[in-house]
Design an enzyme around this catalytic site. Structure first.
Site, mmCIF file in Angstrom:
data_model
loop_
_atom_site.group_PDB
_atom_site.id
_atom_site.type_symbol
_atom_site.label_atom_id
_atom_site.label_comp_id
_atom_site.label_asym_id
_atom_site.label_seq_id
_atom_site.Cartn_x
_atom_site.Cartn_y
_atom_site.Cartn_z
ATOM 1 N N HIS A 125 0.952 -1.279 0.122
ATOM 2 C CA HIS A 125 0.101 0.228 -0.037
ATOM 3 C C HIS A 125 0.844 1.329 -0.226
ATOM 4 C CE1 HIS A 125 0.746 -0.509 4.296
ATOM 5 N NE2 HIS A 125 0.721 0.681 4.397
HETATM 6 C C1 UD1 Z 1 -1.867 5.258 6.439
HETATM 7 C C2 UD1 Z 1 -0.326 5.766 6.836
HETATM 8 C C3 UD1 Z 1 0.528 4.730 6.463
HETATM 9 C C4 UD1 Z 1 0.262 3.341 7.216
HETATM 10 C C5 UD1 Z 1 -1.027 2.944 6.682
HETATM 11 C C6 UD1 Z 1 -1.705 1.793 7.594
HETATM 12 C C7 UD1 Z 1 -0.259 8.304 6.576
HETATM 13 C C8 UD1 Z 1 0.247 9.305 5.709
HETATM 14 N N1 UD1 Z 1 -0.013 7.156 6.015
HETATM 15 O O1 UD1 Z 1 -1.874 5.139 5.087
HETATM 16 O O2 UD1 Z 1 1.843 5.129 7.059
HETATM 17 O O3 UD1 Z 1 1.097 2.331 6.744
HETATM 18 O O4 UD1 Z 1 -2.172 3.913 6.942
HETATM 19 O O5 UD1 Z 1 -2.843 1.104 6.918
HETATM 20 O O6 UD1 Z 1 -0.720 8.576 7.576
HETATM 21 N N2 UD1 Z 1 -9.259 4.567 2.867
HETATM 22 C C9 UD1 Z 1 -10.593 4.152 2.869
HETATM 23 N N3 UD1 Z 1 -11.044 3.556 4.335
HETATM 24 C C10 UD1 Z 1 -10.462 3.980 5.278
HETATM 25 C C11 UD1 Z 1 -9.357 4.830 5.538
HETATM 26 C C12 UD1 Z 1 -8.881 5.196 4.133
HETATM 27 O O7 UD1 Z 1 -11.055 3.603 1.906
HETATM 28 O O8 UD1 Z 1 -11.065 3.529 6.510
HETATM 29 C C13 UD1 Z 1 -8.717 5.129 1.560
HETATM 30 C C14 UD1 Z 1 -9.214 6.309 1.196
HETATM 31 O O9 UD1 Z 1 -9.266 6.415 -0.176
HETATM 32 C C15 UD1 Z 1 -7.967 7.139 1.736
HETATM 33 C C16 UD1 Z 1 -7.060 6.309 1.480
HETATM 34 O O10 UD1 Z 1 -7.316 4.983 1.824
HETATM 35 O O11 UD1 Z 1 -7.695 8.364 0.539
HETATM 36 C C17 UD1 Z 1 -5.480 6.412 2.164
HETATM 37 O O12 UD1 Z 1 -6.105 6.766 3.553
HETATM 38 P P1 UD1 Z 1 -4.786 7.552 4.502
HETATM 39 O O13 UD1 Z 1 -5.242 7.201 5.851
HETATM 40 O O14 UD1 Z 1 -4.801 8.741 4.038
HETATM 41 O O15 UD1 Z 1 -3.628 6.708 4.317
HETATM 42 P P2 UD1 Z 1 -2.985 5.270 4.003
HETATM 43 O O16 UD1 Z 1 -2.735 4.891 2.813
HETATM 44 O O17 UD1 Z 1 -4.175 4.456 4.799
HETATM 45 N N1 UDP Z 2 -3.184 -6.220 8.946
HETATM 46 C C1 UDP Z 2 -4.293 -6.615 9.299
HETATM 47 N N2 UDP Z 2 -5.250 -6.956 8.196
HETATM 48 C C2 UDP Z 2 -4.599 -6.938 6.853
HETATM 49 C C3 UDP Z 2 -3.463 -6.304 6.650
HETATM 50 C C4 UDP Z 2 -2.523 -6.107 7.981
HETATM 51 O O1 UDP Z 2 -4.902 -7.040 10.568
HETATM 52 O O2 UDP Z 2 -5.302 -7.153 5.918
HETATM 53 C C5 UDP Z 2 -2.324 -6.003 10.195
HETATM 54 C C6 UDP Z 2 -1.038 -6.514 10.454
HETATM 55 O O3 UDP Z 2 -0.864 -7.598 10.792
HETATM 56 C C7 UDP Z 2 -0.148 -5.343 11.253
HETATM 57 C C8 UDP Z 2 -0.890 -3.871 10.731
HETATM 58 O O4 UDP Z 2 -2.203 -4.374 10.276
HETATM 59 O O5 UDP Z 2 -0.634 -5.760 12.584
HETATM 60 C C9 UDP Z 2 0.094 -3.516 9.887
HETATM 61 O O6 UDP Z 2 -0.716 -2.345 9.155
HETATM 62 P P1 UDP Z 2 -0.429 -1.779 7.641
HETATM 63 O O7 UDP Z 2 0.447 -2.753 6.974
HETATM 64 O O8 UDP Z 2 -1.554 -1.146 7.410
HETATM 65 O O9 UDP Z 2 0.605 -0.500 8.304
HETATM 66 P P2 UDP Z 2 2.220 -0.188 8.504
HETATM 67 O O10 UDP Z 2 2.657 -1.140 9.461
HETATM 68 O O11 UDP Z 2 2.713 -0.445 7.230
HETATM 69 O O12 UDP Z 2 2.340 1.140 8.976
#
Ligand code: UD1
Ligand code: UDP
Length: 372
Positions: free
Chosen positions: A211
């Site tokens: 992601h």
């Molecule tokens: C965020 C974090 C990233 C982390 C990830 C964990 C930042 C800058 N990035 O990335 O470091 O690894 O979370 O998963 O904070 N969206 C949904 N449903 C939700 C939330 C988001 O559909 O509940 C979609 C929306 O289109 C949104 C996009 O995901 O624009 C990105 O969400 P956002 O929270 O901005 O960043 P992540 O890519 O999730």
């Molecule tokens: N995780 C989860 N379901 C998924 C993918 C990840 O529960 O489908 C959990 C994973 O085990 C870990 C956390 O989400 O505990 C990691 O989150 P993510 O990869 O979104 O964020 P990052 O660690 O890269 O910031």
């Protein structure tokens, strides 16, 4: 919101999936120590599969406040976070703000606490990819620079903080609270059930999560990644719970048509860890998955040019790969078989308790100082 008089609680700020996993053990240990605390959910993640399921499965108390900031560009989301957190902190008057990891909610909590002159702690301090193109690197550097207490997961993180001039007395090497959560649910993991639920055939399989902007925001890189997944899935079935970020880009690059690649919705914590625990390998760009595979003894191929978690390479199962190397790295991992699980120092399931011990001492010192 109006200001509440009375004792000042510790206030946790969480907002995104990995935050919940890191915060749960700290909240649990503080509750056991009888510490007054509140949980603010910023609402950065709001889907049940990215948020609600974690509160249920990690047995987290419902947040005291949900700020509902939602999604947006970095500027819009961060601005909404700043405004909402300022109001919340003014009402709650935290004795200490605790933020986690490296997401935009972490950055905003650190900035608002600093401007309101509130003490703050950063859990997972000191990690550095040395890659300022990553939003997470910006967020974690700011959080560390502003933190009064830096809770580090590994010795390399302590070294990074020291090199940046953070005084030694602010740094506490406590281990990894994300691994505390893993150890709590480990006895309940069900790899066979999770594999069947994901529609995977019997036999070996791999788990994919991708992601990061660096992988899903540049079409050429995304295409190379999908090619690498296709080459890998030709060798071993792969299951990919697709994070909403990047789904469209990955699908535009042909993800949906790859034979052997099982696309599923984001999974709850127990279902995901169950799949990971039974996997022959993981392909990921997640920070947390690099750590969890290390403890589970699952070979991890991290499709990134760098990692802020080098301990998962030196003391774990992680290896950095480029998209073009994926298929051959998958082959090599399958031939080599499962490595023995390794455990970086202090990744023993007790980080939450160590953090709590530091916080209880900090609160005591603070009370003593204000009484004198
Ligand atoms: C965020 C974090 C990233 C982390 C990830 C964990 C930042 C800058 N990035 O990335 O470091 O690894 O979370 O998963 O904070 N969206 C949904 N449903 C939700 C939330 C988001 O559909 O509940 C979609 C929306 O289109 C949104 C996009 O995901 O624009 C990105 O969400 P956002 O929270 O901005 O960043 P992540 O890519 O999730
Ligand atoms: N995780 C989860 N379901 C998924 C993918 C990840 O529960 O489908 C959990 C994973 O085990 C870990 C956390 O989400 O505990 C990691 O989150 P993510 O990869 O979104 O964020 P990052 O660690 O890269 O910031």
């Amino acid at each position: 919101m109006t200001a509440t008089p009375g004792p000042r609680p510790l206030v946790h700020v969480v907002g995104a999936r990995p935050n919940f996993v890191k915060a749960a053990p700290v909240i649990r240990a503080l509750a056991a120590a009888g510490v007054d605390q509140r949980v603010i959910h910023t609402g950065q993640h709001y889907d049940e599969a990215l948020s609600g399921v974690f509160f249920a499965e990690l047995e987290l108390p419902a947040p005291d406040l949900n700020l509902g900031v939602g999604s947006g560009s970095h500027a819009r989301q961060t601005a909404a976070l700043l405004v909402a957190l300022e109001e919340a902190f003014e009402a709650l008057r935290p004795a200490l703000v605790i933020d986690y990891g490296d997401v935009n909610s972490t950055l905003a909590a650190a900035l608002v606490a600093a401007k309101l002159h509130l003490p703050q702690a950063h859990v997972e301090a000191g990690l550095r990819s040395f890659d300022m193109s990553m939003p997470e690197e910006v967020n974690r550097r700011v959080a560390d620079a502003l933190a009064d207490l830096c809770f580090a997961t590994s010795a390399d993180a302590v070294d990074n903080l020291r090199r940046e001039g953070v005084p030694a007395e602010r740094i506490h090497l406590v281990g990894n609270s994300m691994i505390d959560s893993l150890e709590v649910v480990r006895p309940r993991l069900d790899p066979a059930g999770a594999r069947a639920a994901a529609g995977l055939p019997d036999g070996v399989y791999g788990v994919v999560t991708l992601h990061r902007p660096g992988n899903v925001d540049e079409p050429e890189r995304t295409r190379a990644l999908v090619d690498g997944l296709a080459g890998s899935a030709a060798r071993v079935p792969l299951v990919f719970p697709v994070h909403p970020r990047g789904r469209a880009a990955l699908e535009a690059a042909g993800l949906a048509g790859v034979p052997g690649l099982h696309l599923v919705e984001p999974l709850g914590y127990l279902a995901f860890l169950s799949l990971l625990a039974g996997a022959a390998l993981a392909i990921t760009d997640s920070g947390g998955v690099q750590e969890e595979t290390t403890i589970l003894g699952v070979p991890c191929l991290t499709v990134r040019p760098n990692t802020e978690r080098p301990v998962t390479i030196t003391h774990g199962t992680n290896r950095l790969v480029e998209p073009g190397e994926l298929a051959s790295a998958v082959e090599a991992a399958l031939v080599a078989g499962q490595p023995a699980p390794m455990r970086p120092p202090l990744w023993d399931g007790h980080a939450g308790e160590r953090i709590t011990a530091v916080l209880v001492a900090w609160l005591r010192d603070r009370e003593a100082a204000s009484a004198s």
